[in-house]
Motif scaffolding. Structure first.
Motif, mmCIF file in Angstrom:
data_model
loop_
_atom_site.group_PDB
_atom_site.id
_atom_site.type_symbol
_atom_site.label_atom_id
_atom_site.label_comp_id
_atom_site.label_asym_id
_atom_site.label_seq_id
_atom_site.Cartn_x
_atom_site.Cartn_y
_atom_site.Cartn_z
ATOM 1 N N ARG A 79 9.826 110.914 38.210
ATOM 2 C CA ARG A 79 8.734 110.079 38.345
ATOM 3 C C ARG A 79 7.736 110.445 37.430
ATOM 4 N N MET A 95 13.725 115.291 41.269
ATOM 5 C CA MET A 95 13.017 114.175 41.967
ATOM 6 C C MET A 95 11.446 114.044 41.162
ATOM 7 N N VAL A 96 10.993 115.226 40.953
ATOM 8 C CA VAL A 96 9.690 115.212 40.040
ATOM 9 C C VAL A 96 9.860 114.762 38.571
ATOM 10 N N SER A 117 6.610 114.411 45.180
ATOM 11 C CA SER A 117 7.896 113.586 44.809
ATOM 12 C C SER A 117 8.416 112.953 46.385
#
Length: 306
Positions: free
Chosen positions: A247, A243-244, A104
């Protein structure tokens, strides 16, 4: 034996003239002659045959000449190498980070750093925070992104700067139309779970146990990419960093109430000064996070602590 003496010796050997050698070396001729005499006394041999209008190397001078050239060339190479490192044209940075941040935050930061300092070698090592702290303390890393513990307990040998508070969220292959989920609702949903050593695994288990149950696993033992792949395949949901999740392309549901979260920090050895390259990487990281916060690019629930 001094480097300046070798430079004066080389100037005389190349010009075969003390006055012209002094002019080339930008030094008074008596000073040059004095240094050559001092070098001869230290070596215990005359380096030049001195006759009026004719300066020639002795056998000792012939033996010293190639060595002097090599020593001065190596000295210049060393000077240039240090200068390039100081100016960040060369160097190396060893960065450690948890796998979740390597998928990330880290790629974006390294891309910016690489564009600015293409001559600096980057070495990345993945691991859990406990491993990263140990590698830092052993001098095997220059910098590391770690997950701090709620107790605030850290290794005294490390300088730690908290960067972000990041929410953990639930990702799933299917969308259920809900904005939030309670931790207690995971009791009846077998989870895709990370292998032991992941901070996210420990946080998830702790939250479930605090809610009064032991979670069930649809599959466990995966690394980050594997966990996301299992979720995409519909095997089950997983708790992952925000944050992972942003995406991943998966359906994301936040936890209700205080939710789950973690604090991300950057750490380095407290007693060992950072190299110029490592300091530049640290500054690139901080600037990237501040820019992301100002532009609203941080995922929902991720808060800058700087």
């Amino acid at each position: 034996m001094q480097l300046q003496q070798l430079r004066y010796f080389l100037a005389v050997a190349e010009t075969r003239h003390f006055t012209r050698a002094a002019e080339a070396a930008h030094v008074a001729q008596p000073s040059l002659s004095q240094q050559i005499r001092a070098l001869e006394r230290e070596l215990g041999a005359e380096l030049f045959h001195r006759t009026r209008g004719n300066i020639a190397l002795t056998d000792a001078g012939d033996a010293l000449l190639p060595l002097a050239r090599r020593i001065l060339a190596d000295t210049e190479s060393a000077r240039l190498a240090v200068q390039e490192t100081v100016q960040l044209r060369r160097g190396r940075v060893r960065l450690g980070a948890p796998p979740s941040l390597c998928t990330s935050l880290v790629p974006d930061v390294l891309r910016v750093f690489r564009d600015r300092y293409p001559g600096v070698t980057l070495v990345v090592r993945e691991g859990g925070s406990r491993d990263l702290v140990g590698w830092l303390a052993a001098g095997e890393l220059d910098l590391a992104l770690i997950i701090t513990r709620p107790s605030g307990e850290q290794t005294p040998a490390l300088a730690v700067t908290e960067l972000l508070h990041e929410e953990l969220v639930l990702v799933a292959a299917e969308r259920r139309g809900r904005r939030t989920v309670r931790v207690a609702e995971l009791k009846d949903r077998p989870l895709v779970m990370f292998r032991e050593g992941y901070d996210v695994r420990e946080a998830t288990l702790a939250a479930c146990r605090a809610a009064g149950f032991e979670p069930r696993f649809a599959v466990e033992g995966g690394e980050m990419d594997a966990v996301l792949g299992f979720v995409r395949a519909g095997i089950g949901p997983a708790v992952v960093p925000g944050m992972v999740a942003a995406r991943s392309g998966l359906a994301v549901t936040a936890f209700a109430g205080p939710g789950l979260g973690r604090t991300i920090a950057v750490a380095h050895g407290h007693e060992v000064p950072l190299t110029r390259a490592a300091e530049a990487l640290r500054e690139t990281l901080l600037a990237h996070l501040r820019d992301a916060a100002r532009s609203g690019e941080l995922p929902p629930g991720t808060r800058l602590l700087l």
